[in-house]
Design a protein around this motif. Sequence first.
Motif, PDB file in Angstrom:
ATOM      1  N   ASP A  10      13.820  36.726 -36.255  1.00  0.00           N
ATOM      2  CA  ASP A  10      15.127  36.619 -35.615  1.00  0.00           C
ATOM      3  C   ASP A  10      16.176  37.109 -36.601  1.00  0.00           C
ATOM      4  OD1 ASP A  10      17.605  35.783 -34.542  1.00  0.00           O
ATOM      5  OD2 ASP A  10      16.605  34.181 -33.425  1.00  0.00           O
ATOM      6  N   ARG A  11      16.751  38.245 -36.297  1.00  0.00           N
ATOM      7  CA  ARG A  11      17.725  38.872 -37.182  1.00  0.00           C
ATOM      8  C   ARG A  11      19.001  38.043 -37.279  1.00  0.00           C
ATOM      9  NH1 ARG A  11      17.825  44.831 -36.054  1.00  0.00           N
ATOM     10  NH2 ARG A  11      17.863  43.985 -33.981  1.00  0.00           N
ATOM     11  N   ILE A  43       9.033  41.795 -38.432  1.00  0.00           N
ATOM     12  CA  ILE A  43       7.929  41.380 -37.574  1.00  0.00           C
ATOM     13  C   ILE A  43       6.593  41.723 -38.240  1.00  0.00           C
ATOM     14  CG2 ILE A  43       6.790  41.741 -35.351  1.00  0.00           C
ATOM     15  CD1 ILE A  43       9.613  42.313 -34.179  1.00  0.00           C
ATOM     16  N   LEU A  44       6.496  42.916 -38.810  1.00  0.00           N
ATOM     17  CA  LEU A  44       5.256  43.306 -39.500  1.00  0.00           C
ATOM     18  C   LEU A  44       4.969  42.370 -40.672  1.00  0.00           C
ATOM     19  CD1 LEU A  44       5.653  47.189 -39.413  1.00  0.00           C
ATOM     20  CD2 LEU A  44       3.995  45.821 -38.135  1.00  0.00           C
ATOM     21  N   VAL A  45       6.002  41.967 -41.396  1.00  0.00           N
ATOM     22  CA  VAL A  45       5.822  41.025 -42.511  1.00  0.00           C
ATOM     23  C   VAL A  45       5.332  39.680 -41.976  1.00  0.00           C
ATOM     24  CG1 VAL A  45       7.063  39.695 -44.273  1.00  0.00           C
ATOM     25  CG2 VAL A  45       7.464  42.150 -44.055  1.00  0.00           C
ATOM     26  N   ASN A  70       7.664  42.695 -30.055  1.00  0.00           N
ATOM     27  CA  ASN A  70       8.192  44.038 -29.844  1.00  0.00           C
ATOM     28  C   ASN A  70       7.118  44.889 -29.163  1.00  0.00           C
ATOM     29  OD1 ASN A  70       8.567  46.965 -30.757  1.00  0.00           O
ATOM     30  ND2 ASN A  70      10.561  46.049 -31.250  1.00  0.00           N
ATOM     31  N   GLN A  71       7.469  45.455 -28.015  1.00  0.00           N
ATOM     32  CA  GLN A  71       6.499  46.209 -27.226  1.00  0.00           C
ATOM     33  C   GLN A  71       6.001  47.450 -27.972  1.00  0.00           C
ATOM     34  OE1 GLN A  71       8.013  47.175 -23.379  1.00  0.00           O
ATOM     35  NE2 GLN A  71       5.998  47.655 -22.559  1.00  0.00           N
ATOM     36  N   HIS A  72       6.897  48.134 -28.675  1.00  0.00           N
ATOM     37  CA  HIS A  72       6.488  49.331 -29.409  1.00  0.00           C
ATOM     38  C   HIS A  72       5.514  48.987 -30.535  1.00  0.00           C
ATOM     39  CE1 HIS A  72       9.392  51.693 -27.215  1.00  0.00           C
ATOM     40  NE2 HIS A  72      10.338  50.818 -27.530  1.00  0.00           N
ATOM     41  N   ASP A 110       7.287  38.655 -24.732  1.00  0.00           N
ATOM     42  CA  ASP A 110       8.735  38.796 -24.855  1.00  0.00           C
ATOM     43  C   ASP A 110       9.343  37.726 -25.765  1.00  0.00           C
ATOM     44  OD1 ASP A 110      11.275  39.960 -24.246  1.00  0.00           O
ATOM     45  OD2 ASP A 110      11.614  38.361 -22.787  1.00  0.00           O
ATOM     46  N   LYS A 111       8.962  36.491 -25.576  1.00  0.00           N
ATOM     47  CA  LYS A 111       9.468  35.391 -26.400  1.00  0.00           C
ATOM     48  C   LYS A 111       8.281  34.589 -26.934  1.00  0.00           C
ATOM     49  CE  LYS A 111      14.000  35.067 -24.504  1.00  0.00           C
ATOM     50  NZ  LYS A 111      14.708  36.019 -25.233  1.00  0.00           N
TER      51      LYS A 111
END
Length: 139
Positions: A10-11, A43-45, A70-72, A110-111
């Motif tokens: 969460d940014r 997110i990757l971290v 994240n869909q991508h 999504d969440k």
Amino acid sequence: MNCRLSCGADRKIGRLGYTYEKEGKIQKHGVFRTESSNLKENILVSITKGMRACREDVNHDDLLIIEVQNQHLAQWLSGEVSYKGYEEHLDTLFNTLESMDCRYKFLYVDKPFALSYIKTHDVEKVKLSPMSEMMKEFA
């Protein structure tokens, strides 16, 4: 057995984290400060930290379902779409994944549960001990 690794960042609040569930109970969890302003990197971290935390708990017959917000990223990680950029984080993630002995599936959610978890829990603090106390453990 199915296991769930929910990961998210969460940014707005500057946190990332994961929860690892097995048999319907949270076995491991972590909440950390974000490492950059880039959401995909964070997110990757969080995925990498979560996989490192649970890799000793998963077995050969387990299916680890990794929730990604994240869909991508979910498409990149599943090999559906090629990616550009983020090579360093993805290399680290895939190296960790190769060290795990289980089946896995990346799933776009999504969440994910981890998002609500990091909003309600504090960042983990590092516990410091004097060297003399640590040496007593080895004596």
